[in-house]
Write an enzyme that holds these catalytic residues in place. Sequence first.
Site, PDB file in Angstrom:
ATOM      1  N   LYS A 160      21.232  59.261 -14.061  1.00 41.49           N
ATOM      2  CA  LYS A 160      19.893  59.581 -14.574  1.00 41.49           C
ATOM      3  C   LYS A 160      19.368  58.468 -15.455  1.00 41.49           C
ATOM      4  O   LYS A 160      18.242  58.013 -15.296  1.00 41.49           O
ATOM      5  CB  LYS A 160      19.928  60.903 -15.354  1.00 41.49           C
ATOM      6  CG  LYS A 160      18.575  61.345 -15.855  1.00 41.49           C
ATOM      7  CD  LYS A 160      18.536  62.828 -16.166  1.00 41.49           C
ATOM      8  CE  LYS A 160      19.447  63.167 -17.337  1.00 41.49           C
ATOM      9  NZ  LYS A 160      19.444  64.614 -17.618  1.00 41.49           N
TER      10      LYS A 160
ATOM     11  N   GLU B 239      30.767  54.075 -16.048  1.00 43.00           N
ATOM     12  CA  GLU B 239      31.688  54.268 -14.925  1.00 43.00           C
ATOM     13  C   GLU B 239      30.969  54.041 -13.597  1.00 43.00           C
ATOM     14  O   GLU B 239      31.510  53.413 -12.676  1.00 43.00           O
ATOM     15  CB  GLU B 239      32.250  55.699 -14.924  1.00 43.00           C
ATOM     16  CG  GLU B 239      33.249  56.009 -16.019  1.00 43.00           C
ATOM     17  CD  GLU B 239      32.622  56.581 -17.279  1.00 43.00           C
ATOM     18  OE1 GLU B 239      31.396  56.341 -17.510  1.00 43.00           O
ATOM     19  OE2 GLU B 239      33.334  57.249 -18.048  1.00 43.00           O
TER      20      GLU B 239
ATOM     21  N   GLY C  85      22.648  67.005 -16.262  1.00 39.36           N
ATOM     22  CA  GLY C  85      23.603  66.593 -15.238  1.00 39.36           C
ATOM     23  C   GLY C  85      24.329  67.761 -14.606  1.00 39.36           C
ATOM     24  O   GLY C  85      24.427  67.870 -13.385  1.00 39.36           O
ATOM     25  N   ARG C  86      24.836  68.672 -15.438  1.00 42.62           N
ATOM     26  CA  ARG C  86      25.637  69.790 -14.909  1.00 42.62           C
ATOM     27  C   ARG C  86      24.775  70.835 -14.218  1.00 42.62           C
ATOM     28  O   ARG C  86      25.311  71.787 -13.657  1.00 42.62           O
ATOM     29  CB  ARG C  86      26.471  70.398 -16.035  1.00 42.62           C
ATOM     30  CG  ARG C  86      25.681  70.878 -17.236  1.00 42.62           C
ATOM     31  CD  ARG C  86      26.628  71.213 -18.399  1.00 42.62           C
ATOM     32  NE  ARG C  86      25.950  71.535 -19.640  1.00 42.62           N
ATOM     33  CZ  ARG C  86      25.540  70.659 -20.560  1.00 42.62           C
ATOM     34  NH1 ARG C  86      25.705  69.360 -20.365  1.00 42.62           N
ATOM     35  NH2 ARG C  86      24.961  71.057 -21.678  1.00 42.62           N
TER      36      ARG C  86
ATOM     37  N   GLU D  73      30.842  72.608 -20.988  1.00 45.44           N
ATOM     38  CA  GLU D  73      29.970  71.589 -21.586  1.00 45.44           C
ATOM     39  C   GLU D  73      28.708  72.232 -22.162  1.00 45.44           C
ATOM     40  O   GLU D  73      28.110  71.713 -23.098  1.00 45.44           O
ATOM     41  CB  GLU D  73      29.615  70.516 -20.552  1.00 45.44           C
ATOM     42  CG  GLU D  73      29.123  69.226 -21.183  1.00 45.44           C
ATOM     43  CD  GLU D  73      28.979  68.079 -20.192  1.00 45.44           C
ATOM     44  OE1 GLU D  73      28.585  68.324 -19.039  1.00 45.44           O
ATOM     45  OE2 GLU D  73      29.270  66.927 -20.585  1.00 45.44           O
TER      46      GLU D  73
ATOM     47  N   HIS E  23      50.457  82.317  -5.703  1.00 48.98           N
ATOM     48  CA  HIS E  23      51.785  81.705  -5.652  1.00 48.98           C
ATOM     49  C   HIS E  23      51.940  80.668  -6.756  1.00 48.98           C
ATOM     50  O   HIS E  23      52.836  79.835  -6.693  1.00 48.98           O
ATOM     51  CB  HIS E  23      52.005  81.050  -4.291  1.00 48.98           C
ATOM     52  CG  HIS E  23      52.095  82.036  -3.174  1.00 48.98           C
ATOM     53  ND1 HIS E  23      53.286  82.418  -2.622  1.00 48.98           N
ATOM     54  CD2 HIS E  23      51.143  82.757  -2.533  1.00 48.98           C
ATOM     55  CE1 HIS E  23      53.070  83.314  -1.665  1.00 48.98           C
ATOM     56  NE2 HIS E  23      51.768  83.532  -1.589  1.00 48.98           N
TER      57      HIS E  23
ATOM     58  N   LYS F 258      32.696  57.704 -26.277  1.00 53.22           N
ATOM     59  CA  LYS F 258      32.010  56.533 -25.703  1.00 53.22           C
ATOM     60  C   LYS F 258      31.928  55.397 -26.722  1.00 53.22           C
ATOM     61  O   LYS F 258      32.167  54.232 -26.404  1.00 53.22           O
ATOM     62  CB  LYS F 258      30.586  56.905 -25.272  1.00 53.22           C
ATOM     63  CG  LYS F 258      30.493  57.782 -24.042  1.00 53.22           C
ATOM     64  CD  LYS F 258      29.009  57.915 -23.638  1.00 53.22           C
ATOM     65  CE  LYS F 258      28.824  59.044 -22.640  1.00 53.22           C
ATOM     66  NZ  LYS F 258      27.409  59.293 -22.332  1.00 53.22           N
TER      67      LYS F 258
END
Lengths: 525, 525
Positions: free
Chosen positions: B206, B212, B266-267, B353, B384, B499
């Site tokens: 954005k 990254e 973002g999420r 978040e 399991h 950051k």
Amino acid sequence: MSIKYENLDTLKAFKELRAVETSVDLKEELTRERILRYSAPAGGGLTYNYAAKAVNDEIVGILQKLSDEQQLVAKYKEVLNGEFINTGENRKVLHHLTRGQLGSDVTFEDKNLRDFYVEQQNRIREFSSKVHKGEIKGSTGKQLDTVVQIGIGGSDLGPRAMYLALENIYDVEMEGHFISNVDPDDANAVLGRLNFETTLFVLVSKSGTTQETLANRNFVLEKTRQAHIHGFNPSKHMVAVTSETSPLAGSDEYLDSFYMDDFIGGRYSSTSAVGGVVLSLAFGSEVFDQFLAGANDADRAALELDLRKNAALMDAMIGVYERNILGYGQTAVLPYSQALSRFPAHLQQMDMESNGKSVNRRGEPLNYQTGPVIFGEPGTNGQHSFYQLLHQGTDIVPLQFIGFKDSQIPFDLDYEGSTSQQKLKANLVAQIVAFAKGKEDKNSNKNFAGQRPSSLIYGLQLTARSLGALLAHFENKVLFQGFVWNVNSFDQEGVQLGKVLAKQVLAGGDAMDEALKAFSDLLEI
Amino acid sequence: MSIKYENLDTLKAFKELRAVETSVDLKEELTRERILRYSAPAGGGLTYNYAAKAVNDEIVGILQKLSDEQQLVAKYKEVLNGEFINTGENRKVLHHLTRGQLGSDVTFEDKNLRDFYVEQQNRIREFSSKVHKGEIKGSTGKQLDTVVQIGIGGSDLGPRAMYLALENIYDVEMEGHFISNVDPDDANAVLGRLNFETTLFVLVSKSGTTQETLANRNFVLEKTRQAHIHGFNPSKHMVAVTSETSPLAGSDEYLDSFYMDDFIGGRYSSTSAVGGVVLSLAFGSEVFDQFLAGANDADRAALELDLRKNAALMDAMIGVYERNILGYGQTAVLPYSQALSRFPAHLQQMDMESNGKSVNRRGEPLNYQTGPVIFGEPGTNGQHSFYQLLHQGTDIVPLQFIGFKDSQIPFDLDYEGSTSQQKLKANLVAQIVAFAKGKEDKNSNKNFAGQRPSSLIYGLQLTARSLGALLAHFENKVLFQGFVWNVNSFDQEGVQLGKVLAKQVLAGGDAMDEALKAFSDLLEI
């Protein structure tokens, strides 16, 4: 020394631990001296650093007393020596023996079990070598280049996590896939991608009766039949990994069978034939041998009585302190290595299925908390996801970071003054310090309270050897914690009720529980 | 009605909730009548069933009062109408607007934002259609058949989970891959599998400054350069998804650019261009349209004031009851659908978040717990694995089951009297009842206490439409809970400190914090 199994809350050292009044201010105390000193070897070239955990010398001293009083290392030796530690099921616990002889010889019904495990490894070595050399081919004469593990739980999570951890650092002899879920979409999706003529399936079920796995075998057989491949013989494309007494053992329906036994728990089976067949086929048996050697090295490191020199023991004891004194209910596992993407899911099983218990080894209810919830995702991805809560949420979640100096694939690039691997490591270090020290800000929304504890396991590179050590480190941590809590870490009675009720649903009829029937109607079963 | 933002513990209904003395005995009370009645529509063909939650009519009545007093639906309408709900960052919250107009027109700087989002969808539709038809080809003239999303956090988890959820039910026009981690092993591994000539990369950031993501772009460009493909032009193989003001917008380095804006977190961006480009390229824009329609349908269902008719609201309020009255610190999300394998990881970000906060919307510290830890894996695999702890551990973990009547792929087989899909559903139903009712056994190790609460969201089949509704259900649940707790669910200040410190590490030098330096030395940064 006579071994006694006592509840945690009866121990003298635990009372002493409860009475500790000092606390650790990580903001002030996280010095270079402490970071260098709060470090223990984990075996296989790995080091465990606990400088950012909320413990001090006094607390560590009492944790040592607690470890001694609860006879943790002595109990571990009982495991190694083949005692029937899994009391509920009256079984030995021998996953350590699959990777080396650390205690006395272990025999059962006149069989030396180390010899048995080695024999299976040798058979796997020979078999995988023949497949790789083309001495064993598919039924239509083609080289086998793909291996598909069919298994669930411990027959899936561990081997899958290990496969993903190694696929980018070693030459892949055979590409690996996994089918686990009874959801038909799982088998359909995987099978849709395969060339059956070049595929070898590995059917894994200790009992030979696991419903999901047998249903998926059925799926594979039918799908290969429907492919109408001239000359295709499915029995030449499937091997079984099972116990010698299972209905799958030595059947003509399989190209070959490889064995484990009742003394290898599913969640501890990655170093047995359960992991051995698929990993040896995928990467070659030399790689699997290194994996075993790393695990054995970590097992050896866990024999040390002094927890300052025993990473698994220290990790376990700090976890108990966090769980039973500080009251934290979960632990996040945060590997800064994309190759470990499914390692947290494996640990989730290993830890939660082992120590998620409410009764002690004698079946008596416990008055204290046992195993925590385990979850995690690789960093740096997790930083852009749930770390918000870890930094600023209302609960404190203890953290276990994992990192390596070098990446698996050598190619890297400089961007804005640093390589990707440097960025990855810088983020890892930054997170440890951010969680520990926090940062004051007048704007409370930008304030970081800090004092959020973490540990770091690190090594040079994620290889088969360090992966084996990493796996064994956590296995032994969980084993020590189980002994501290006095639970049986090796049974899983909690999985039974669901199986029984699922059978009732499938059997149908009027005898079914009212709630089962009503929910079944909602889902139109 | 004037909207007031108050802390949960100041509310009259919350005091009433705290004073409730009745409790629900699920062993006795889980009747067919209750199972049919404790049900709410979730939109998109989904139904939310809360019969196995530890609530009764009295508690639900108070939860309704709490919802009304905290003005939850009115606050939701404020979001829909474009109020600046994200106060910390002074932003609107408009992910609902990407999938339909439910409130009044939303304008910003004289631009109608619904028109803006629709315009982007139309541009994506046109672009993906041209790629599929071969009107847009790779730079060497080949049909583009692979799409690779480069993004992290919300630009990765949601779109990836949605891609995996849909890849087996729709024709895949372009095979999808994802690069997210700054770990060079991630980019190297994915890039090693690609044919660059037929690959289109989607760069998603954005701000256009995500470290990254830019490092991974750099990786892609260098790898394609080193491949020495005659005539290959990387700018013809990459599109950008970003905000109009970002440095990536409209650059000649990209074949095209598609836009979201600051009002899409973002999420919450899967229904914006962030999910739209990759999903439209992978499956066609018709599939993405159905996904949006499903989400919109769930958004509409969440407008209902009566929580008995509003699944997201009921789910939210029961979660608050479990968190703040019963004291449970985590929630497990358990989809009985392998296609939802990464859906829990997406919810983990979305929920943790959003609501992992310790201060209210005014920045004042809170005296109660907020967002829980979210984790989960698909059933039957989880059975399991960690279900042992869920059944018999010392902590109670509330559960959210998800299931579908039909599988995605029609092929199924009968084995021992039932199909795989029937087995899957039978296991799901069995687990709900096992957790709720337990089973007494004289052997306490085989005893199940029961009384472990779960809910079930179910529908006919996991399609684009029901997936959209499922996504929106949880988005709206999290939104309602954020309003109950009076936190800002739309910022993420907790990610900033890491950051900043990572930059300090990469800058190096003597000014670095002592702990940062010492850990950096351990990892040889």
